[in-house]
Design an enzyme around this catalytic site. Structure first.
Site, mmCIF file in Angstrom:
data_model
loop_
_atom_site.group_PDB
_atom_site.id
_atom_site.type_symbol
_atom_site.label_atom_id
_atom_site.label_comp_id
_atom_site.label_asym_id
_atom_site.label_seq_id
_atom_site.Cartn_x
_atom_site.Cartn_y
_atom_site.Cartn_z
ATOM 1 N N TYR A 13 34.927 40.071 9.582
ATOM 2 C CA TYR A 13 35.206 39.787 10.985
ATOM 3 C C TYR A 13 36.029 38.531 11.241
ATOM 4 C CZ TYR A 13 31.013 36.931 10.352
ATOM 5 O OH TYR A 13 30.086 36.047 9.875
ATOM 6 N N LYS A 45 27.203 41.612 16.626
ATOM 7 C CA LYS A 45 26.738 40.517 15.792
ATOM 8 C C LYS A 45 25.816 41.125 14.742
ATOM 9 C CE LYS A 45 24.717 35.913 16.074
ATOM 10 N NZ LYS A 45 23.869 36.071 14.905
ATOM 11 N N LYS A 54 22.751 37.364 22.779
ATOM 12 C CA LYS A 54 21.632 37.903 21.998
ATOM 13 C C LYS A 54 20.672 38.689 22.864
ATOM 14 C CE LYS A 54 21.293 34.938 18.022
ATOM 15 N NZ LYS A 54 20.346 34.202 17.194
ATOM 16 N N GLU A 67 30.023 39.718 6.873
ATOM 17 C CA GLU A 67 28.570 39.776 6.857
ATOM 18 C C GLU A 67 28.157 40.843 5.849
ATOM 19 O OE1 GLU A 67 27.514 37.511 8.923
ATOM 20 O OE2 GLU A 67 25.386 37.918 9.294
ATOM 21 N N ASP A 89 12.459 33.041 0.501
ATOM 22 C CA ASP A 89 13.565 33.016 1.464
ATOM 23 C C ASP A 89 13.076 33.049 2.899
ATOM 24 O OD1 ASP A 89 16.074 34.904 -0.370
ATOM 25 O OD2 ASP A 89 15.633 32.772 -0.234
ATOM 26 N N CYS A 143 -20.960 33.273 10.499
ATOM 27 C CA CYS A 143 -19.869 32.511 11.104
ATOM 28 C C CYS A 143 -18.943 31.976 10.007
ATOM 29 C CB CYS A 143 -20.427 31.348 11.923
ATOM 30 S SG CYS A 143 -19.145 30.183 12.433
ATOM 31 N N GLU A 186 32.542 41.788 19.636
ATOM 32 C CA GLU A 186 32.183 42.498 18.401
ATOM 33 C C GLU A 186 30.670 42.486 18.240
ATOM 34 O OE1 GLU A 186 33.929 40.195 15.209
ATOM 35 O OE2 GLU A 186 35.531 39.587 16.577
ATOM 36 N N ASP A 193 23.320 41.569 11.771
ATOM 37 C CA ASP A 193 22.209 40.771 11.277
ATOM 38 C C ASP A 193 22.146 40.876 9.755
ATOM 39 O OD1 ASP A 193 20.062 39.130 11.319
ATOM 40 O OD2 ASP A 193 18.620 40.648 11.965
ATOM 41 N N CYS A 217 -21.348 33.192 17.326
ATOM 42 C CA CYS A 217 -22.016 32.420 16.287
ATOM 43 C C CYS A 217 -23.222 31.794 16.975
ATOM 44 C CB CYS A 217 -21.094 31.330 15.739
ATOM 45 S SG CYS A 217 -22.002 30.065 14.830
ATOM 46 N N CYS A 268 -19.479 27.884 9.901
ATOM 47 C CA CYS A 268 -20.741 27.230 9.538
ATOM 48 C C CYS A 268 -21.668 28.140 8.754
ATOM 49 C CB CYS A 268 -21.445 26.731 10.797
ATOM 50 S SG CYS A 268 -22.086 28.095 11.789
ATOM 51 N N CYS A 300 -22.937 24.508 15.085
ATOM 52 C CA CYS A 300 -21.722 24.915 14.363
ATOM 53 C C CYS A 300 -20.604 23.910 14.653
ATOM 54 C CB CYS A 300 -21.303 26.306 14.803
ATOM 55 S SG CYS A 300 -19.699 26.827 14.179
HETATM 56 S S1 IVH Z 1 31.887 34.749 14.214
HETATM 57 C C1 IVH Z 1 33.070 30.558 14.267
HETATM 58 N N1 IVH Z 1 31.408 37.311 14.291
HETATM 59 O O1 IVH Z 1 26.341 35.335 13.238
HETATM 60 C C2 IVH Z 1 32.721 31.990 14.243
HETATM 61 N N2 IVH Z 1 29.763 35.900 13.396
HETATM 62 O O2 IVH Z 1 25.362 32.131 14.156
HETATM 63 C C3 IVH Z 1 31.360 32.183 13.807
HETATM 64 N N3 IVH Z 1 27.774 37.075 12.614
HETATM 65 O O3 IVH Z 1 26.332 32.971 10.793
HETATM 66 C C4 IVH Z 1 31.048 33.493 13.361
HETATM 67 N N4 IVH Z 1 28.455 39.088 13.130
HETATM 68 O O4 IVH Z 1 27.059 35.172 10.003
HETATM 69 C C5 IVH Z 1 30.953 36.110 13.950
HETATM 70 N N5 IVH Z 1 31.153 39.604 14.407
HETATM 71 C C6 IVH Z 1 30.694 38.410 14.060
HETATM 72 C C7 IVH Z 1 29.435 38.233 13.473
HETATM 73 C C8 IVH Z 1 29.003 36.960 13.157
HETATM 74 C C9 IVH Z 1 27.482 38.381 12.614
HETATM 75 C C10 IVH Z 1 26.883 36.008 12.150
HETATM 76 C C11 IVH Z 1 27.528 34.973 11.296
HETATM 77 C C12 IVH Z 1 27.012 33.656 11.797
HETATM 78 C C13 IVH Z 1 26.068 34.032 12.853
HETATM 79 C C14 IVH Z 1 26.246 33.146 14.067
#
Ligand code: IVH
Length: 682
Positions: A233, A120, A323, A181, A41, A417, A118, A122, A435, A420, A440
């Site tokens: 959300y 964001k 961000k 999320e 992943d 080295c 709000e 992760d 080296c 070489c 080399c």
């Molecule tokens: S709104 C169109 N709100 O952030 C609205 N996203 O690239 C789009 N995420 O993949 C999302 N917290 O998974 C929204 N409070 C929040 C969020 C949130 C996390 C993530 C979401 C999305 C990524 C944005």
């Protein structure tokens, strides 16, 4: 971003594609995976992020273009009721204002706009379907229009309501689709990590990857063993529910139904300056939250306005992610590789588990030198803190010994080295290891790279790639071989990617480099401590390679700006027979082995005359006198010898005056030189 950076990214994307395809094949076709889902992943995620940042890196065979990630082929596909959009980024207050400017331009003037802010989170986007209040289907985001069905896995998420409303007697909506999320809290992650480490020695990198591995696992028992949580959300679809005018009431409704909503952190603003201030301040305490966030999401609250604004590409115009760039990150030190520089210096480099840091994915960092590693007791396998300041190469700051499992291994500079196999040495008073093998191949490549670079001979179309290729093909064993490349035209044409035009251009650039001044050639030789400035000083003084080669270290050290260390390095270089052969070959190839005798403007009155200057002159400084003599074709030497034609002497002349008198060399005053040049007296 420079071309070199881009080339490196392109290379990285290609390696990732290859690696991902290999592991997908092991997983699906051979049923014999070699790496964990997590590891897979994180590779996939890295490629995705690379391609997202640089869409021109997307190749037609990229595994990211498949609907859904290959290891999840065991999941059913779920079409989303609406596209699962992503978000544009803002990283500075200015970006936020620019975002607002853009949307104001699209809206009629004079309307008051409310913005919802709000955290964001992760984690991983999940899409949750409810029929008559019952949780019936859950999916991943997938490619945005089709996700993977992970209902059974999601049922293990404790905070996910299996029926809504959880309490109260409000009637459930006929149909409800919620975006949220899924995440693992910091505390759960720490617990899970400790348990796994004790049990199997396996280590998990971060909550997000661990949560991803859990959710996208074909065995729900695995998911259940990794306690996940949820924040909801967004309402994606709603039938037969209340009329909701915007994001703020929608969040309130979700909370009322029993969904976990980040209410304590959410804010609504009508004053954009206040919003920006909140965003900036909030960043300082974001680490105090029990879950990981990478910023804030700012949304135009009003649904009618949202609809009007629409989206560009995959990003809604009505929302933006603010961000926080992380300057530091923790990741695993997978290995320490040793790189060989042009002068043979061995530099340790950290190979890291890829980690997102301040806007880019980092997979390698500098470790400076062996002492640096030893002083900080950094071991292979350690979790290390890395830092990236501005655009510079990330560096490893320290290890986190608390996280050791016992399997970490201390590191030592190898005694051979790595390229070489030649002997490695360290000189008293120096931090660096070298080296010692002049032949080399790694050193050779670096030396060629430097010789052809802009700092030296500036040969267009000749870079690291060509240097590596020509050395590997055996076309080049030393610098002078560059000028034999025209004899290998046929072989060059046979190389992949070397069309006739390209070969012609390259050979022409090589030929053109013969017109470069001798100082560039001297710089390009890569003699220790001899950069462009020192090369200039040396040749200004000695004028030719022949004179420089014949000079003693003492003579060189008399030049202002040339110390004993430089002088020793230069004489040692010229003393080596291999280097002398190189110079002879370069000369034979037609390279400039001396500075031009005189500048065309000034008459070469002093041509062929060598001066030595001593004492304090009445009006000229030492440098001025030197320049004047050279302008008129003369030479200035540092020491009096049989080759000295004149001594230009001023006040307080010392041993040089005595020596010149002894050798019967004519002594001139500044006045005398003026007269020689036909100048009026001062
Ligand atoms: S709104 C169109 N709100 O952030 C609205 N996203 O690239 C789009 N995420 O993949 C999302 N917290 O998974 C929204 N409070 C929040 C969020 C949130 C996390 C993530 C979401 C999305 C990524 C944005």
């Amino acid at each position: 971003m420079t071309a070199v950076d881009l080339a490196a990214l392109r290379q990285r994307a290609a390696s990732l594609r290859q690696l991902i395809q290999y592991h997908a094949h092991r997983y699906h076709v051979l049923d014999a995976p070699e790496i964990s889902d997590e590891a897979y992943d994180s590779l996939f995620q890295e490629l995705l992020e690379l391609e997202r940042a640089h869409p021109d890196l997307i190749a037609p065979d990229s595994p990211t273009l498949r609907a859904g990630a290959p290891p999840a082929a065991g999941f059913a596909r779920v079409e989303h009721p609406a596209p699962m959009l992503s978000l544009g980024n803002a990283v500075t207050p200015d970006d936020l204002y620019a975002w607002r400017e853009r949307l104001l331009r699209l809206l009629p003037g004079d309307i008051a706009i409310l913005y919802t802010v709000e955290p964001k989170i992760d984690g991983l986007t999940v899409v949750l379907h409810y029929e008559e209040g019952l949780f019936t289907l859950g999916a991943t985001r997938g490619d945005g229009s089709v996700g993977e069905e992970i209902t059974a896995n999601l049922r293990t998420v404790r905070s996910l309501p299996l029926r809504v409303p959880v309490a109260g007697d409000e009637a459930p909506p006929r149909r409800l689709v919620v975006r949220g999320e899924a995440y693992m809290s910091k505390a759960e992650f720490a617990r899970f990590q400790a348990a796994q480490e004790a049990e199997s020695g396996r280590r998990y990198v971060n909550p997000r990857n661990t949560a991803a591995g859990a959710l996208r696992n074909l065995d729900p028992a695995v998911t259940a063993a990794r306690p996940l949580d949820l924040w909801a959300y967004q309402i994606v679809a709603l039938e037969a529910g209340p009329d909701l005018a915007g994001q703020w009431p929608a969040l309130a409704y979700l909370a009322r139904l029993g969904f976990p909503v980040t209410q304590a952190e959410n804010r609504r603003f009508d004053d954009f300056d206040a919003l920006v201030a909140y965003c900036v301040q909030w960043g300082e305490r974001r680490h105090e939250l029990p879950y990981e966030v990478d910023g804030l999401v700012i949304k135009v609250d009003d649904f009618a306005l949202q609809e009007r604004l629409g989206y560009v590409g995959k990003d809604p115009r009505w929302a933006v992610a603010y961000k926080y760039p992380s300057a530091e990150a923790a990741t695993r030190l997978l290995a320490i590789q040793v790189e060989v520089g042009r002068t043979g210096v061995l530099t340790p480099r950290a190979v890291l588990e890829p980690v997102y840091l301040g806007g880019v994915t980092v997979s390698s960092a500098t470790l400076h030198n062996a002492d640096y590693i030893a002083e900080r007791d950094i071991r292979v396998g350690d979790t290390v803190v890395i830092k990236r300041a501005g655009e510079v190469i990330p560096q490893v700051l320290r290890a986190l010994p608390e996280l050791r499992s016992g399997a970490e291994t201390p590191w030592q500079m190898p005694d051979r080295c790595p390229v070489c196999g030649g002997p490695v040495a360290r000189y008293a008073g120096e931090v660096a290891y070298y080296c010692e093998n002049m032949a080399c191949p790694a050193q050779l490549v670096r030396r060629i790279e430097f010789f052809v670079s802009r700092a030296a001979m500036d040969i267009a179309g000749f870079g690291s790639k060509q240097a590596e290729l020509f050395v590997a093909k055996g076309f080049i064993h030393e610098i002078a071989d560059i000028y034999d490349l025209p004899d290998r035209r046929e072989a060059l044409l046979a190389l992949e990617g070397f069309a006739a035009k390209k070969v012609e251009n390259l050979l022409q650039a090589i030929a053109a480099s013969k017109q470069q001044p001798a100082t560039r050639l001297l710089t390009g030789l890569g003699i220790h401590f001899v950069g462009a400035a020192v090369a200039e000083l040396l040749l200004e003084h000695f004028r030719s390679f022949a004179a420089l080669a014949a000079a003693s270290a003492e003579e060189m050290a008399e030049i202002e700006g040339i110390g004993p260390r430089i002088a020793a390095s230069v004489t040692a270089w010229f003393a080596q027979p291999a280097n002398q052969r190189t110079l002879a070959r370069l000369a034979a190839a037609g390279l400039p082995m001396r500075l031009p005798e005189a500048t065309p403007e000034a008459p070469a009155t002093l041509a062929g005359r060598t001066f030595v200057i001593t004492g304090t002159l009445p009006t000229w400084s030492r440098d001025r006198a030197t320049a004047i003599i050279k302008e008129h074709g003369g030479k200035v030497a540092a020491a009096v010898s049989g080759a000295t034609d004149y001594l230009l002497a001023g006040e307080k002349a010392g041993s040089k005056l005595e020596k010149a008198q002894k050798l019967g060399i004519p002594i001139l005053s500044e006045e005398d030189v003026r007269a020689l040049l036909g100048w009026p007296a001062a």
